[in-house]
Every structure is written in C-alpha cells, then in structure tokens.
Design an enzyme around this catalytic site. Structure first.
Site, PDB file in Angstrom:
ATOM      1  N   LYS A 192       0.843  -1.203   0.000  1.00  0.00           N
ATOM      2  CA  LYS A 192       0.000   0.000   0.000  1.00  0.00           C
ATOM      3  C   LYS A 192       0.872   1.245   0.000  1.00  0.00           C
ATOM      4  O   LYS A 192       0.610   2.208  -0.727  1.00  0.00           O
ATOM      5  CB  LYS A 192      -0.955  -0.022   1.201  1.00  0.00           C
ATOM      6  CG  LYS A 192      -2.118  -0.980   0.970  1.00  0.00           C
ATOM      7  CD  LYS A 192      -2.870  -1.367   2.227  1.00  0.00           C
ATOM      8  CE  LYS A 192      -3.879  -2.468   1.881  1.00  0.00           C
ATOM      9  NZ  LYS A 192      -4.455  -3.139   3.038  1.00  0.00           N
ATOM     10  N   GLN A 235      -5.421  -2.237   9.199  1.00  0.00           N
ATOM     11  CA  GLN A 235      -5.270  -3.572   8.597  1.00  0.00           C
ATOM     12  C   GLN A 235      -5.949  -4.627   9.471  1.00  0.00           C
ATOM     13  O   GLN A 235      -5.678  -4.698  10.673  1.00  0.00           O
ATOM     14  CB  GLN A 235      -3.772  -3.869   8.440  1.00  0.00           C
ATOM     15  CG  GLN A 235      -3.450  -5.113   7.671  1.00  0.00           C
ATOM     16  CD  GLN A 235      -3.795  -5.014   6.174  1.00  0.00           C
ATOM     17  OE1 GLN A 235      -3.509  -4.013   5.533  1.00  0.00           O
ATOM     18  NE2 GLN A 235      -4.408  -6.044   5.655  1.00  0.00           N
ATOM     19  N   ASP A 295     -11.681   2.142   3.587  1.00  0.00           N
ATOM     20  CA  ASP A 295     -12.056   0.735   3.417  1.00  0.00           C
ATOM     21  C   ASP A 295     -13.566   0.608   3.174  1.00  0.00           C
ATOM     22  O   ASP A 295     -14.033  -0.438   2.737  1.00  0.00           O
ATOM     23  CB  ASP A 295     -11.702  -0.061   4.691  1.00  0.00           C
ATOM     24  CG  ASP A 295     -10.454  -0.904   4.507  1.00  0.00           C
ATOM     25  OD1 ASP A 295     -10.092  -1.175   3.351  1.00  0.00           O
ATOM     26  OD2 ASP A 295      -9.856  -1.294   5.531  1.00  0.00           O
TER      27      ASP A 295
END
Ligand code: NAP
Length: 292
Positions: free
Chosen positions: A55, A99, A122
């Site tokens: 990322k 995460q 997200d």
C-alpha cells in the site's frame, strides 16, 4: 469455448495511472493538495506486513503521501483509539485504513466505528455501509469495487443479468451483491448453508466467487458463456515445485472451457483492490475539500 482472461494487472495499472494524473493535477491547480493515506498495522503478521508495504509503495507511485503506523501486538484498544483520534484530526491524512484482522483483545467493530466516516477508505464504517445500502454517496469497499470495474471491462451493461455471489462477508460478499443490484442485476447470495450450490451456479450469467476455498467451484458448475470473477486468494502446495502457490476459489482450467471471461488468480481481482484503495483515498480527499 475458451474464456477471455480478464487482465486485472493491466486494468489496475490503468486505474493507478488515472489516480497519478489526478493527483498531479490536484497538486498544481488546488494549492498543492496531496492526498494522504494512513495505514495502521497492529502485530507482526507477515502477510499483513506485505500488504502494508504494498500500500505504501503504490501511494508513492501515484504521488500520494503515506503514513505507516506499525504497532506491537500488545497494543491496547485505548491506545489504538487514541491514534485513530489523532489521525481523524490530522488534515494531512485523508484516508485511514486499519489492517484487519486485529489481535483478539481489540474489538474490530469498535475500531472501525472510531474512524471518521469521511476518512474510512475501506468503506467498512457503519455510516458508509448504511449510506451505500440506501443508495447515497459513500466510500465503498475496495475489493467489490475492483470486481465491478473488471466486470464492466467485458460486460459494459449488466442490466437484467442473473448474478450469483458466493460468500456473504461484510468486506466482499454483501457489498458485492449490493453493487450488482445497483447495476440492475438479479442477485442471489450463496453461503455455507446454501442447499445446492452447483444448481445456483449453473443459473448465473455472472458468478462472483468469494468463499476462500481453493478450486471449490467446479468447472462443470459454470453456465456456458458466464463471466466469472474469482476473488479467492488461497495458498496451496504446488507439487511441481514443492513450494506454495496462489489459487482462486474456482477450478480455473475447467471453468475456462465454459466461461466467456474469467479473472485469473493471481493477476485478477488482487491488484484491483489496492488500485481502488487509491481511488477511495482520492474520493475522500475531494469530499474533505468540498469537491463533488
Ligand atoms: P470470509 O469472511 O471467510 O467469508 C467466506 C464466505 O464464504 C462466508 O460467507 C461463508 O459462508 C462462505 N462459504 C464458506 N464455505 C462455503 C461453501 N462451502 N459454500 C458456499 N459458501 C461458503 O472470507 P472473505 O473475507 O469474504 O474472503 C473470501 C476470499 O476472498 C478469501 O479467499 C480471501 O482471501 C479473498 N479475498 C481477496 C481479496 C482480494 O483483494 N482479491 C480481498 C478480500 C478477500 P457463511 O457466512 O455461511 O459462513
């Protein structure tokens, strides 16, 4: 029929290039604004560390700022909540990604709900989930967004198609079904209690497999001419090399004989997820600056 292979690597590269061009334009014309993404990792899971590094690398490639917060696995929920509060308040940070999975002593729902919904790249915050379900503008989960882009590569109009989503997780299956519904498909969701999965698959013009079981969906279950999107990423033994390899949830070679188009694993949905994360970070930056 030999299926067209949908090249996720190429489509993801194109999307990253679009984001890079957009970011360059933003820097020049909008007073030097640079989208910023903060990625938080708790613990030392090697797979998660690879995801976080990727990322950061892609952020650099497209000209975004990236901020990594690598915390030890003993981090307490309160400490993580404090960090999220700081990131929420930091105007340089436009997107926040924690995460998953988190260590067991930290409640995932509490953490996701603490992220400012306008920075929730997200798309997992209940506000974004609810807005999405209500047809309002929202940040949407990256993996199903990537699947929709790949589907549109081969089927520009999904209207009236019968779509089957295998899997009902919050991060893939449910939002995927919602996106297909928004695109006017007739949608069925299958899960571990579905009675006759083969029969459901044989009805589907579009089959999205997201169950996390290697080659579980058999080639003979695929309807002739269907488009198959394989979300699964499974590590299996490779008898040829004696090492591990990645494979999807669909029996790939046999499915190629019946599908009109299919995504490979690796090189299909996987690269789209990070590209869509960049797109969400751009969207969040624009929303935070009051641009449509
Ligand atoms: P998950 O949370 O474990 O959900 C799996 C879903 O599959 C559940 O809804 C489960 O049903 C269903 N399922 C399990 N066995 C089944 C069966 N025999 N028949 C029908 N349905 C069955 O998994 P996930 O997070 O959604 O991920 C799914 C796969 O996608 C995994 O391989 C994951 O690695 C991959 N993935 C890839 C990306 C990417 O970037 N390409 C991103 C995310 C995930 P129940 O609800 O009834 O238990």
């Amino acid at each position: 029929m030999t299926a067209q292979i949908i090249d996720g690597l190429a489509v993801a590269k194109r999307l990253r290039q679009e984001m890079a061009a957009h970011a360059a334009d933003m820097r020049e014309r909008q007073g030097g604004i640079v989208p910023g993404l903060a990625v938080v990792l708790v613990g030392d899971d090697p797979a998660s560390q690879v995801y976080v590094r990727n990322k950061n690398r892609v952020c650099e490639e497209v000209g975004f700022r990236s901020y990594s917060h690598m915390l030890p696995s003993a981090t307490q929920e309160d400490e993580l909540l404090d960090l999220i509060a700081d990131l929420n308040a930091n105007p340089q940070v436009n997107g926040i990604l924690v995460q998953l999975p988190l260590p067991e002593h930290i409640n995932e729902a509490t953490i996701i709900s603490a992220i400012d919904p306008i920075k929730d790249v997200d798309g997992f915050h209940p506000v974004n989930v609810g807005r999405h379900a209500s047809g309002l503008m929202s940040l949407k989960p990256c993996t199903p967004s990537g699947c929709m882009i790949l589907l549109n590569e081969v089927l520009p109009d999904l209207s009236g198609k019968k779509a089957l989503v295998v899997g009902r997780s919050n991060i893939v299956g449910k939002p995927m079904a919602l996106m297909l519904l928004e695109a006017n498909c007739t949608v069925t969701i299958a899960h571990s209690r579905t009675k006759d999965l083969a029969a459901e698959c044989l009805e589907a013009d579009i089959l999205v497999a997201a169950l996390g079981k290697p080659a579980f969906i058999k080639g003979e279950w695929i309807k002739q001419g269907a488009v198959v999107i394989d979300v699964g990423i499974n590590r299996v033994d490779d008898p040829e090399t004696g090492k591990h390899k990645l494979c999807g949830d669909v029996e790939f070679a046999a499915a190629c004989e019946r599908a009109s188009a299919i995504t490979p694993v690796p090189g299909g949905v996987g690269p789209m997820t990070i590209a869509c994360l960049m797109q969400n970070t751009m969207q969040a930056t624009m929303m935070q600056n009051g641009w449509a």
